[in-house]
Write a protein that holds these residues in place. Sequence first.
Motif, short mmCIF file in Angstrom:
data_model
loop_
_atom_site.label_atom_id
_atom_site.label_comp_id
_atom_site.label_asym_id
_atom_site.label_seq_id
_atom_site.Cartn_x
_atom_site.Cartn_y
_atom_site.Cartn_z
N MET A 1 0.84 -1.19 0.00
CA MET A 1 0.00 0.00 0.00
C MET A 1 0.87 1.24 0.00
SD MET A 1 -2.98 1.08 2.71
CE MET A 1 -3.86 2.63 2.51
N GLN A 2 0.59 2.17 -0.91
CA GLN A 2 1.38 3.39 -1.00
C GLN A 2 1.03 4.36 0.13
OE1 GLN A 2 0.64 4.39 -5.30
NE2 GLN A 2 2.87 4.56 -5.30
N THR A 3 1.98 5.25 0.40
CA THR A 3 1.83 6.19 1.50
C THR A 3 1.88 7.61 0.95
OG1 THR A 3 2.93 4.64 3.00
CG2 THR A 3 2.81 6.95 3.70
N LYS A 24 14.64 11.24 -1.80
CA LYS A 24 14.56 9.77 -1.85
C LYS A 24 13.13 9.32 -2.09
CE LYS A 24 18.46 9.00 1.30
NZ LYS A 24 18.86 8.53 2.66
N ALA A 25 12.18 9.95 -1.40
CA ALA A 25 10.77 9.59 -1.57
C ALA A 25 10.30 9.85 -3.00
CB ALA A 25 9.91 10.36 -0.58
N ALA A 26 10.87 10.88 -3.64
CA ALA A 26 10.48 11.23 -5.01
C ALA A 26 11.09 10.30 -6.05
CB ALA A 26 10.88 12.68 -5.30
N GLY A 27 12.04 9.47 -5.62
CA GLY A 27 12.61 8.50 -6.56
C GLY A 27 14.11 8.55 -6.71
N GLY A 28 14.79 9.46 -5.98
CA GLY A 28 16.25 9.50 -6.07
C GLY A 28 16.72 9.75 -7.49
N GLU A 29 17.54 8.88 -8.01
CA GLU A 29 18.09 9.08 -9.35
C GLU A 29 17.03 8.95 -10.44
OE1 GLU A 29 19.86 4.58 -10.19
OE2 GLU A 29 21.22 6.23 -9.69
N LEU A 113 -2.73 19.63 -7.79
CA LEU A 113 -1.88 19.30 -6.64
C LEU A 113 -2.59 18.33 -5.70
CD1 LEU A 113 -0.40 22.85 -5.95
CD2 LEU A 113 0.87 20.85 -6.73
N ARG A 114 -3.88 18.53 -5.51
CA ARG A 114 -4.64 17.60 -4.68
C ARG A 114 -4.63 16.19 -5.28
NH1 ARG A 114 -8.72 19.59 -1.16
NH2 ARG A 114 -10.10 17.94 -1.90
N GLU A 115 -4.81 16.11 -6.59
CA GLU A 115 -4.84 14.81 -7.26
C GLU A 115 -3.47 14.12 -7.19
OE1 GLU A 115 -6.21 15.72 -11.16
OE2 GLU A 115 -8.32 15.90 -10.54
N LYS A 116 -2.42 14.89 -7.42
CA LYS A 116 -1.07 14.30 -7.37
C LYS A 116 -0.76 13.79 -5.96
CE LYS A 116 1.90 14.27 -10.02
NZ LYS A 116 2.40 13.20 -10.93
N TYR A 117 -1.10 14.59 -4.97
CA TYR A 117 -0.85 14.15 -3.59
C TYR A 117 -1.68 12.91 -3.26
CZ TYR A 117 -0.90 14.02 1.47
OH TYR A 117 -0.82 13.60 2.77
N ALA A 118 -2.94 12.90 -3.66
CA ALA A 118 -3.80 11.75 -3.39
C ALA A 118 -3.27 10.48 -4.05
CB ALA A 118 -5.22 12.03 -3.86
N ALA A 119 -2.55 10.66 -5.18
CA ALA A 119 -1.94 9.53 -5.88
C ALA A 119 -0.56 9.19 -5.32
CB ALA A 119 -1.84 9.84 -7.37
N CYS A 120 -0.22 9.76 -4.17
CA CYS A 120 1.00 9.45 -3.41
C CYS A 120 2.27 10.04 -4.02
CB CYS A 120 1.14 7.94 -3.20
SG CYS A 120 -0.19 7.25 -2.19
N THR A 121 2.15 11.14 -4.77
CA THR A 121 3.34 11.90 -5.17
C THR A 121 3.78 12.73 -3.97
OG1 THR A 121 2.56 12.06 -7.45
CG2 THR A 121 4.25 13.64 -6.74
N PRO A 122 5.01 12.58 -3.48
CA PRO A 122 5.46 13.36 -2.33
C PRO A 122 5.33 14.86 -2.59
CG PRO A 122 7.00 11.58 -2.79
CD PRO A 122 6.03 11.61 -3.93
N LEU A 123 4.81 15.57 -1.59
CA LEU A 123 4.56 17.00 -1.71
C LEU A 123 5.25 17.72 -0.57
CD1 LEU A 123 3.02 19.42 -2.98
CD2 LEU A 123 1.07 18.80 -1.55
N ALA A 124 6.00 18.77 -0.90
CA ALA A 124 6.69 19.56 0.11
C ALA A 124 6.39 21.04 -0.10
CB ALA A 124 8.21 19.32 0.03
N GLU A 200 2.74 11.35 7.20
CA GLU A 200 2.36 10.24 6.32
C GLU A 200 0.87 10.01 6.45
OE1 GLU A 200 4.77 6.84 7.22
OE2 GLU A 200 6.55 7.70 6.25
N ASN A 201 0.19 10.01 5.30
CA ASN A 201 -1.27 9.89 5.28
C ASN A 201 -1.92 10.91 6.23
OD1 ASN A 201 -1.03 7.77 3.44
ND2 ASN A 201 -0.87 6.26 5.08
N GLU A 202 -1.37 12.12 6.21
CA GLU A 202 -1.85 13.29 6.97
C GLU A 202 -1.62 13.15 8.47
OE1 GLU A 202 -4.71 11.93 4.61
OE2 GLU A 202 -2.94 12.57 3.49
N ASN A 203 -0.89 12.16 8.90
CA ASN A 203 -0.60 11.98 10.32
C ASN A 203 0.84 12.39 10.61
OD1 ASN A 203 -3.14 10.76 11.13
ND2 ASN A 203 -2.48 8.98 9.93
N PRO A 204 1.09 13.26 11.59
CA PRO A 204 2.45 13.64 11.93
C PRO A 204 3.29 12.41 12.27
CG PRO A 204 0.88 15.07 13.03
CD PRO A 204 0.09 13.96 12.42
#
Length: 221
Positions: A1-3, A24-29, A113-124, A200-204
Motif C-alpha cells: 500500500m502506498q503512502t 529519496k521519496a520522489a525517486g532519487g536518481e 496538486l490535490r490529485e497528485k498528492y492523493a496519488a502518493c506523489t510526495p509533496l513539500a 504520512e497519510n496526513e498523520n504527523p
Amino acid sequence: MQTRKLYLLGGNTSQEEANSHFAKAAGGENAHIALLIVYREGYEAFLPRYTSHWIAQGVHKKNISVIVPNERGELATEDATDIVSNATGIFIGGGHSKTYYSLYAKEPFKQLLREKYAACTPLAGNSAGALLIPETVLLSPHDTDNQQAWSGPGLGILQNQLISVHFSQWHDEPNLISGLHHHNIPFGYGIDEDACLYLENENPTAVFGNEQVKRIEKGTL
C-alpha cells in the motif's frame, strides 16, 4: 500500500534532512521534481538552496523543472501543469506568500496538486508553500504587506488544522491561537524556521531539522 508523504518546512528551504528524505521519496536518481516558485530578480542564484540536497541524493539536474512566472507575474500555465502532472515529487517554495497564494492555491493548480498528492506523489512546501497546504491558509501579520493577519481557502490537503511558519522567530503563537478561535479549528502546528513537520497519510510522523514544531490547541490561552 502506498503512502501519502507531506513535508512542511518552516522557513529554511535548504534543510538537509528534510530535503534528502523528500528526494529519496520522489525517486532519487529516477526522480522528476517540479519546483514551484515566484519570480524575484536574480532568483536563479537561489535555486541551489532548493536543489543541492536533491542532487546529492542522485536526482539529475535535468530532471528538476522550475515553474516560475515572468517578471510581470505571468505563468505559462499549460506547460506548468504538464510538468506537475509528470512529476514524481513536487516542492512549493517560499517567498511572498500572497503571490504564492494567487498562483498556486487557485485552479488549475489546486485540483492538480490535490490529485497528485492523493496519488502518493510526495509533496513539500517551505514557508509560503507550507501555508498553502491546509483547508484554511492563515498568514501572520509578519507576512502581509499591511501587517494585518489574513486568511483564505487553501489547497485543502490538511483538514481541521492550521499551519504557522517561522513560528519562534516571528513569535507567532498569538496569531495562531487567534486564527484557531476565529475559524473554529481545533489545533494547529507552529513550525520553526529550521524544522520540518513530516506527515504520512496526513498523520504527523517525524520532525526533521534543528528546531521545533509545536502543536497548539484551540483552548490554549
